[in-house]
Write a protein that holds these residues in place. Structure first.
Motif, PDB file in Angstrom:
ATOM      1  N   LYS A 127      25.404  21.538   8.463  1.00  0.00           N
ATOM      2  CA  LYS A 127      26.524  22.080   7.697  1.00  0.00           C
ATOM      3  C   LYS A 127      25.948  22.738   6.452  1.00  0.00           C
ATOM      4  O   LYS A 127      25.506  22.059   5.542  1.00  0.00           O
ATOM      5  CB  LYS A 127      27.489  20.971   7.289  1.00  0.00           C
ATOM      6  N   ASN A 158      28.778  28.753   9.960  1.00  0.00           N
ATOM      7  CA  ASN A 158      27.339  28.797  10.237  1.00  0.00           C
ATOM      8  C   ASN A 158      26.986  30.015  11.093  1.00  0.00           C
ATOM      9  O   ASN A 158      25.899  30.586  10.964  1.00  0.00           O
ATOM     10  CB  ASN A 158      26.904  27.529  10.983  1.00  0.00           C
ATOM     11  N   TRP A 193      32.378  24.723   8.608  1.00  0.00           N
ATOM     12  CA  TRP A 193      30.977  25.079   8.832  1.00  0.00           C
ATOM     13  C   TRP A 193      30.656  25.340  10.297  1.00  0.00           C
ATOM     14  O   TRP A 193      29.720  26.080  10.603  1.00  0.00           O
ATOM     15  CB  TRP A 193      30.064  23.989   8.280  1.00  0.00           C
ATOM     16  N   PRO A 236      29.333  31.664   2.956  1.00  0.00           N
ATOM     17  CA  PRO A 236      28.670  30.550   3.646  1.00  0.00           C
ATOM     18  C   PRO A 236      27.184  30.397   3.301  1.00  0.00           C
ATOM     19  O   PRO A 236      26.490  29.608   3.953  1.00  0.00           O
ATOM     20  CB  PRO A 236      28.827  30.931   5.117  1.00  0.00           C
TER      21      PRO A 236
END
Length: 499
Positions: A453, A352, A348, A47
């Motif tokens: 995002k 996140n 996301w 990520p």
């Protein structure tokens, strides 16, 4: 000294840290699969905005040395140094940590060119030759289909962000090297602002326990070099000034603190749209400080100075022709016209949070669990207990510089029983926990908004600074500091990050 029941829950701490590790692994594995099959994440190493590139650099020996020094001596120095010396040492330590990590990538790649890429602020310096005209025309260049549209980071922030680097250029500090130095130097003061706030609203012991974790935060990987480190510091000092304003006795300094808090919060909102959510943490500060401001005239006076400071920056930009609300709505359109409209929310919205684990570390994951426990157990001590007023009844407000009436302090021997002392400590832990959970709430609102995002490893630095104090609730600080340092060193040596 009575041991806190929170200190004995080691297995549960490890469970929380393990859950955080699994979250990161899931984000990496699922993210790589999505990117390899659908190509919709626009991140090479989800990520994170990073690429796999194991390397060492000139900053490696210094980074290892700083890490070893903080792990070995940080907790002891934090407990023994005079308060002001601790603040200076924390700033110096944080700067050394950020600089050494940045220089692992070398001066050129790690600092000098980070803010000069096609996404960044220094690309538009020459377009601000007439600042008032540029501000009036700023919103028109946000849409992707506009002529000469702004680069992503310029378009994605109010103009105070770009204007900062324009002004640095005007005073002779031009180029990516000076811009990076500015962000690191100012950004590293964020830890000092958090310490000042903790001492004011929780107690000095909690602030001292948090200090090594604020210095050795994995977030330092992205604080050098990212403009969001600078934003984090401005936001943190607005909260610190507010904490002083609501805990100090009435007087000119208190009014100045209230005005400064409003001024800095106004600037924060014109550095980043999303940092309006710092108001959530500010609300927590006001809640914790509300019992310290009992007289209505005193409350009105501080509120007036706070409002006056808050009006300065918005008024200046509005009079110059920039409309914050209009620009934000145009930005939302641009966001969904670009990568934001393609990146899947379903990934996301939880990945996140894996980024947050990487910037705050496993110690913070364990600390957040303890914060929840501390808030429940110490909820009755969130506000200092009121004592009878009268001659000889003098108590010190935790974190205040001068004695205040009617607030019990653990240093005062009138309540000498171990139960009362533990109750005072539980209240301090609960107040720290409330601040931390306010930071977490602000971060979760930002996450659910869908306007963040990817790239949250830098975007959420201002919120991350308020999660790190949860580590003050942990036992065995050296073990957890080691985990924090190892994570940061691995990230910076195995990945080439975008910031």
């Amino acid at each position: 000294m009575i041991r806190s029941p929170l200190r004995d829950l080691t297995s549960r701490d490890l469970f929380a840290a393990s859950a955080a590790v699994l979250l990161v692994l899931a984000a990496v594995l699922i993210g790589r699969h999505i990117e390899e099959t659908d190509h919709t994440l626009f991140a090479n190493w989800p990520p994170l905005w990073a690429s796999w590139e194991p390397h060492v650099g000139p900053g490696t020996p210094a980074a290892v040395t700083v890490a070893l020094g903080v792990v070995a001596y940080g907790p002891v120095l934090a407990a023994r140094l005079p308060w002001r010396a601790l603040l200076g040492a924390s700033w110096a330590g944080a700067m050394a940590w950020i600089w050494s990590l940045a220089l692992i990538d070398g001066w050129h790649r790690g600092v000098a060119v980070r803010l000069t890429t096609r996404y960044e602020y220094l690309q538009v310096i020459d377009r601000f030759h007439d600042i008032p005209a540029t501000l009036r025309d700023f919103t028109r260049h946000i849409p992707l289909d506009s002529p000469d549209h702004w680069p992503p980071h310029v378009a994605g922030h109010p103009p105070a962000a770009s204007l900062t680097f324009v002004l640095l250029d005007r005073i002779g500090l031009s180029g990516g090297g000076w811009a990076g130095t500015w962000c690191i130097t100012v950004g590293s003061t964020a830890c000092v602002a958090v310490l000042v706030t903790l001492r004011r609203l929780a107690d000095e012991e909690s602030a001292r326990r948090a200090a090594p974790f604020l210095v050795l935060a994995p977030a330092a990987v992205w604080m050098g070099t990212s403009a969001d480190a600078y934003f984090a510091a401005v936001a943190a000092w607005s909260i610190a000034a507010l904490a002083r304003a609501v805990t100090s006795p009435k007087g000119p300094r208190t009014k100045a603190a209230a005005f400064t808090s409003g001024l800095l919060f106004g600037l924060t909102c014109y550095l980043s749209y999303g940092l309006t959510l710092m108001a959530v943490i500010g609300a927590g500060v006001l809640f914790l400080g509300r019992s310290r401001v009992r007289a209505l005239p005193c409350l009105v006076s501080r509120a007036a100075f706070l409002a006056a400071g808050l009006a300065v920056v918005p008024a200046a930009f509005t009079l110059a022709g920039f409309d914050w609300w209009e620009a934000y709505h145009v930005l939302v359109t641009r966001y969904y016209d670009g990568a934001g409209g393609i990146r899947p929310y379903g990934y996301w919205v939880w990945a996140n949070l894996a980024c947050t684990v990487l910037i705050t570390g496993l110690a913070t994951a364990a600390g957040l669990r303890r914060a929840g426990v501390a808030l429940v157990r110490g909820r009755h001590g969130l506000l200092p207990r009121r004592e009878p007023r009268g001659p000889g009844v003098v108590r010190r407000v935790p974190g205040a510089e001068s004695p205040a009436v009617g607030v019990e302090s653990p240093e005062v021997g009138t309540a000498s029983s171990g139960t009362d002392a533990e109750s005072v400590r539980a209240g301090a832990r609960a107040r720290l926990a409330l601040l931390v959970l306010c930071g977490l709430l602000a971060l979760l609102v930002a996450d659910l908004s869908g306007m963040s995002k990817a790239e949250t490893e830098r975007i959420w630095l201002p919120f991350a600074m308020w999660l790190l104090p949860a580590c003050a609730l942990l036992g065995r600080p050296r073990a957890w500091l080691t985990a924090q340092a190892v994570l940061a060193l691995l990230l910076n040596h195995l990945l080439l990050t975008g910031w």
